[in-house]
Design a protein around this motif. Sequence first.
Motif, mmCIF file in Angstrom:
data_model
loop_
_atom_site.group_PDB
_atom_site.id
_atom_site.type_symbol
_atom_site.label_atom_id
_atom_site.label_comp_id
_atom_site.label_asym_id
_atom_site.label_seq_id
_atom_site.Cartn_x
_atom_site.Cartn_y
_atom_site.Cartn_z
ATOM 1 N N GLU A 7 0.825 -1.206 0.000
ATOM 2 C CA GLU A 7 0.000 0.000 0.000
ATOM 3 C C GLU A 7 0.862 1.260 0.000
ATOM 4 O O GLU A 7 0.549 2.230 -0.696
ATOM 5 C CB GLU A 7 -0.932 -0.002 1.208
ATOM 6 C CG GLU A 7 -1.867 1.207 1.205
ATOM 7 C CD GLU A 7 -2.811 1.218 2.384
ATOM 8 O OE1 GLU A 7 -3.803 0.472 2.337
ATOM 9 O OE2 GLU A 7 -2.557 1.965 3.346
ATOM 10 N N LYS A 33 3.637 1.677 -1.402
ATOM 11 C CA LYS A 33 4.212 1.853 -2.736
ATOM 12 C C LYS A 33 3.167 2.154 -3.797
ATOM 13 O O LYS A 33 3.456 2.817 -4.791
ATOM 14 C CB LYS A 33 4.987 0.597 -3.131
ATOM 15 C CG LYS A 33 6.172 0.312 -2.230
ATOM 16 C CD LYS A 33 6.901 -0.946 -2.675
ATOM 17 C CE LYS A 33 8.082 -1.212 -1.749
ATOM 18 N NZ LYS A 33 9.014 -2.204 -2.274
ATOM 19 N N ASN A 34 1.947 1.652 -3.590
ATOM 20 C CA ASN A 34 0.955 1.691 -4.666
ATOM 21 C C ASN A 34 -0.330 2.429 -4.317
ATOM 22 O O ASN A 34 -1.186 2.589 -5.191
ATOM 23 C CB ASN A 34 0.600 0.262 -5.085
ATOM 24 C CG ASN A 34 1.799 -0.502 -5.591
ATOM 25 O OD1 ASN A 34 2.216 -0.340 -6.729
ATOM 26 N ND2 ASN A 34 2.380 -1.346 -4.743
ATOM 27 N N SER A 46 -4.811 1.726 -5.530
ATOM 28 C CA SER A 46 -4.225 1.099 -6.718
ATOM 29 C C SER A 46 -3.530 -0.226 -6.469
ATOM 30 O O SER A 46 -3.201 -0.930 -7.422
ATOM 31 C CB SER A 46 -3.223 2.065 -7.371
ATOM 32 O OG SER A 46 -3.890 3.218 -7.844
ATOM 33 N N MET A 47 -3.262 -0.584 -5.222
ATOM 34 C CA MET A 47 -2.552 -1.846 -4.999
ATOM 35 C C MET A 47 -3.406 -3.042 -5.393
ATOM 36 O O MET A 47 -4.642 -3.010 -5.304
ATOM 37 C CB MET A 47 -2.089 -1.978 -3.552
ATOM 38 C CG MET A 47 -3.171 -2.257 -2.541
ATOM 39 S SD MET A 47 -2.520 -2.680 -0.894
ATOM 40 C CE MET A 47 -2.010 -4.385 -1.143
ATOM 41 N N ASP A 101 1.012 -7.220 -5.834
ATOM 42 C CA ASP A 101 1.920 -6.263 -5.198
ATOM 43 C C ASP A 101 2.343 -6.758 -3.820
ATOM 44 O O ASP A 101 3.470 -6.524 -3.381
ATOM 45 C CB ASP A 101 1.257 -4.888 -5.057
ATOM 46 C CG ASP A 101 0.963 -4.224 -6.391
ATOM 47 O OD1 ASP A 101 1.742 -4.437 -7.345
ATOM 48 O OD2 ASP A 101 -0.045 -3.502 -6.475
#
Length: 284
Positions: free
Chosen positions: A256, A258-259, A263-264, A268
């Motif tokens: 989460e 990172k994305n 969007s995760m 991921d």
Amino acid sequence: MIKEIYIEEIKHLFSKREKDANKGDFGKVGILGGSINYSGAVKLATMSLASLRSGCGLVKVIVPNEIVSALTPALLEQTLFPYKNLEDIKKSIKDLNSLAIGMGWGYNEQHLLILKDVLENFQGNLIIDADGLNTLVNHVEILRTSQANIVLTPHLKEFSRLTNLSIEEIEKNKIELAKSFAKENHVILLLKGSTTIVTNGTEVYLSNYGTSGMATSGSGDVLSGILAGLLGYLDYNLLSVSAGAIVNGLAGELAEEKNTDISMIASDTIKCIPEVIKKIRNDF
């Protein structure tokens, strides 16, 4: 006993491996699922990759012969075992240390026969998830005489089906109902939620790792893949199963970051498992 479980309590499970270790030292894992109507090819590949990232030595993906062509392009390090009948399944699972079963099955009587046979004859660590849980509905008594070490991983709706209780009834008394079910059916129950409940019917561990971004398709499959991988080389007990919940939750938190929570996606989470292992080893 009810206690919240933390990273430092599972650190010893992830100690560094000897230089002369080989893949045979870390367990053989099976992922058994899929059907012609619900091939779940990417789902099965995702689970098997999560198992490998969690440290097992080898993963077999065991699927009906009819869906092999759909699955083959999604596999790299995994091995593929098609089956045509129950005898093929028996051969493919006989040397496994752990097995996850039921993903992408849908429901039919043949799958109930397969599950019954696995419960009667498999003696390793057995994770039942997804349509494997749905296949158990109205047949939970077959768990009680199994030779396997069983882990069930339902979310609330699946647990509602297994217990014939409404979600509202379960919400009022989740821990005690989880304990009662685990004890009666001789399993470790991992009840998924914002707080994950892991119980063998006597003790209860609570894991609060995880994030809202994990509310996405495939997240439960990643958890079952992690559990299958860990139980390929760890002992079957409450701590090992809880370690799977912690690894999954921490990897989801990193994914989460990172994305974003919007969007995760489930894959991921798998990408973040190596960072989580480093964190577990070094943080304490």
